[in-house]
Structures are given as C-alpha cells and as structure tokens.
Design an enzyme around this catalytic site. Structure first.
Site, short mmCIF file in Angstrom:
data_model
loop_
_atom_site.label_atom_id
_atom_site.label_comp_id
_atom_site.label_asym_id
_atom_site.label_seq_id
_atom_site.Cartn_x
_atom_site.Cartn_y
_atom_site.Cartn_z
N LYS A 33 0.84 -0.98 0.09
CA LYS A 33 -0.06 0.11 -0.04
C LYS A 33 0.83 1.17 0.04
O LYS A 33 2.17 1.11 0.21
CB LYS A 33 -0.86 0.11 1.27
N TYR A 253 18.37 28.81 7.26
CA TYR A 253 17.00 29.44 7.85
C TYR A 253 17.18 29.60 9.41
O TYR A 253 17.47 28.44 10.23
CB TYR A 253 15.78 29.00 7.48
C1 LIG Z 1 -0.46 -1.75 7.00
C2 LIG Z 1 -1.05 -2.88 7.30
C3 LIG Z 1 -0.05 -3.96 7.60
C4 LIG Z 1 1.32 -3.84 7.51
O1 LIG Z 1 1.75 -3.36 8.50
P1 LIG Z 1 3.41 -3.40 8.81
O2 LIG Z 1 3.41 -3.05 10.26
O3 LIG Z 1 3.79 -2.35 7.87
O4 LIG Z 1 3.98 -4.48 8.66
C5 LIG Z 1 -0.76 -5.20 8.02
N1 LIG Z 1 -1.94 -5.16 7.99
C6 LIG Z 1 -2.95 -4.35 8.15
C7 LIG Z 1 -4.55 -4.35 8.37
C8 LIG Z 1 -2.33 -3.11 7.61
O5 LIG Z 1 -3.14 -2.03 7.64
#
Ligand SMILES: *Cc1c(COP(=O)(O)O)cnc(C)c1O
Length: 357
Positions: A33, A253
């Site tokens: 994702k 800055y």
């Molecule tokens: C994003 C997500 C994961 C992965 O989580 P990590 O901590 O990056 O391994 C797993 N399960 C769900 C439901 C998620 O939303």
C-alpha cells in the site's frame, strides 16, 4: 542533473520477504500500500510476484494500478470497499476483500457477482479502529457464508502494540480473537511486521508484512530478528557547495546552527520537498563518502547542510547517503520524531532507481 535519488535494492526486498515467510512458517501477503511505502508498488510487486503468495493494498485504486501493470497474483484490499459500487470492480479484477463492518455484509448480500468472493473478515480485537465487535463476529461469519456470495473466509485482526515487546496488550488481543473465533474452522491472519518479527507464538496461516519488507525495523529498540533485515532504499545525493565558516557564524534559515569552531559546511541537494524530514535536528546522522557525520542547521526545501569539518577529503561532489545501509532510515526517523513508515511514505520528487531487476 540534480543528484538526489533513491536506489531501490530489489534483492534486499526479496530477502526480507523470504525472512517473513521463514519466521512465520506461513503464507505472506506483501503489503505494498501507499506505493509500497514510497518504494514504488509496481516494481516491488513485479520483483516479488514469482514467489509472493499475494499482495495487500489499502484500496481499490491501489489494486487497479497493480492489475493494470499485469500483476495477476491475489491482491487483498485491507479496508475492503468504501462504497458498494466498488464490488463490481472487485469482482471483475478478482480482488480479495477485507470485510470490517455490517454495512459491507449487507452490500455483499445485495451484490450481483459473476463468481464468489474471497473475504477476510476483520475482528476488532482491541485496537478499536475498524473491525467487527467480538459479539457480532460469529453472526457476521454465518451471514457471509449464507449469502452464497463468498467462496472463502479468512479470519483476521490487527495488533495495536505488537511493536512493544513487553506489552501485554498483544496477548490480550490474541485472547479476544481466539474467543471470538472459537469453533470457526477457517484460516487465520493476525501478524503485521512487528508480530512476524517479535511474536512467534501468535498463530497465523497468513502474515501481512509491510515495513519489514523494506528493511526497516518497527521497533524502537534493537531486536534480534529485525537485525536480519536488509535496507531496501538508499536515499542519496551529492555535496553541491562548500563553505568555511568562522566561529560564531550561522548556517541556514533561522540560524539554527551557529559554528562553535571553524566549521566546513557541505551543502547537499536534498530537502524536505524530497521527503527528507524537516524536523531532523542538528546531529542527525548522515554519511559522506562512506564516513559518518551529522546534519547541521535547518533542513530547507531543496537543500540541507552537513558538517565536513572532520572529513577533510570530502568536498564538492562528495557522495551523501541520507539513509540506506549505513545510516538506517529508522535512526533518521527517530531523530526527527517520526517513524520509518512516515519518512518512506513522504518520499517525493526524487527519481527511483531499481537495482537487482
Ligand atoms: C499496513 C497494514 C499491515 C502492514 O503493517 P506493517 O507494520 O507495515 O507490517 C498489515 N495489516 C494491515 C491491516 C495493515 O493495514
């Protein structure tokens, strides 16, 4: 050409995926994702497709990008559908679907599908974000089965505190899950990266590794299995200007850094518009020509400044690693009050260069 870029090591990605499988002894959905946490979802999915059991994304938009790129493996929508009319596309593109709310079950009952769906039925075991209440879980399962619209149901839940090794909440969530699913014989999916790395006692037929695939640890402290991960992304650039400052002169800055000794300052083509965290303070580790030094002064949009005083060989054109195999992204994130998840997702503007096909 501006020298800022991110190298993506696909062999390291595959190594980390195999580690998730090895540690869990389960099938693993590679979580890609948010554009594979900034690493590029299409290229990462292509690199894993020959061996991955499937992929997971947040929403149908992300899944369609993968399908359009020719990825045929299973893809799970981690939040299912947001509107019932997405079910037609879910059907058409053979996507797996998390079901976390009653209204989604209503929508499935009413949907016209060409074939039954694979549903992942999500329980709220204590994170209290999404998922069915434990008291409603078995009824939801039976309704889905009775709908005739699903061919398979995987039982799932998500941990809120698996990144805290001493925290009892993970065991409590597991107990809630076990009680809610009592008597249902179906496959189970509970473990995200910290649970894959740190909670071997949690059962899983399917694991859902995300951050660990990219080689970053979800833990704040050193952790034995996380030490086996290989960083995938190297964010790099070059020194584009050098200044010699006398004691008392400021840099950048807000004059956030004032030279306490005669200081050689290297200006690096990298800034917060590339996703480097603006809140990284002076002292944040950075590597110049293979040697550890520190960020000084405030990070600006396109540039940041580093201390070259103790690196007399370094100068114009020197190679800079902002994070990668020498400086861990998790260390930069920690210095900036962030987490590696966020600094990866914030990456933009820099070209991604893939190594290892
Ligand atoms: C994003 C997500 C994961 C992965 O989580 P990590 O901590 O990056 O391994 C797993 N399960 C769900 C439901 C998620 O939303």
């Amino acid at each position: 050409m501006r020298p800022a870029r991110a190298l993506i090591d696909l062999d390291a990605l595959r190594h980390n995926y195999r580690l998730a499988r090895e540690l869990s002894g389960a099938r693993a959905l590679a979580v890609v994702k948010a554009d594979a946490y900034g690493h590029g979802s299409v290229r990462c999915a292509q690199a894993l497709e020959a061996e991955a059991d499937g992929f997971a994304v947040a929403c149908i938009e992300e899944a369609l990008v993968l399908r359009e790129a020719g990825i045929r493996a299973p893809i799970l929508l981690l939040e299912g559908f947001f509107e019932a009319d997405e079910l037609a596309l879910i059907d058409q593109h053979d996507l797996w679907c998390v079901i976390h709310a009653q209204w989604q079950i209503d929508a499935i009952e009413q949907a016209q599908l060409s074939k039954p769906l694979t549903a992942w039925l999500k329980l709220d075991s204590g994170m209290h974000r999404v998922g069915l209440h434990p008291a409603d879980y078995q009824h939801a399962y039976r309704r889905l089965l009775a709908s005739g619209k699903v061919s398979k149901i995987v039982l799932m839940s998500h941990f809120a505190r698996a990144d805290e090794p001493e925290c009892e909440r993970t065991a409590e969530q597991l107990a809630v899950f076990q009680q809610a699913r009592d008597g249902l014989s179906a496959e189970v999916s509970l473990r995200n990266s910290p649970a894959v790395l740190g909670w071997p006692q949690v059962p899983s037929d399917w694991v859902r590794p995300g951050i660990m695939l990219y080689g970053a640890t979800p833990f704040e402290q050193a952790q034995e299995q996380a030490a086996r991960l290989q960083p995938v992304m190297t964010l790099e650039s070059k020194v584009i200007s050098v200044r010699e400052l006398p004691t008392g002169e400021p840099v950048g800055y807000g004059a956030r850094f004032v030279a306490e000794r005669p200081t050689r300052v290297g200006v690096v083509a990298m800034g917060y518009a590339d996703g480097y965290p603006r809140h990284a303070p002076s002292g944040t580790p950075v590597v110049v020509d293979g040697q550890l030094t520190r960020l000084i002064g405030r990070v600006s949009m396109d540039m940041l400044t580093v201390d070259l005083t103790d690196l007399p060989q370094a100068g114009l054109g020197s190679h800079v690693e902002l994070w990668g195999k020498q400086v861990l992204a998790s260390d930069v994130a920690m210095a900036a009050g962030s987490i590696p998840y966020q600094i990866f997702c914030n990456l933009r503007r820099v070209p991604l260069l893939y190594l290892g096909g």
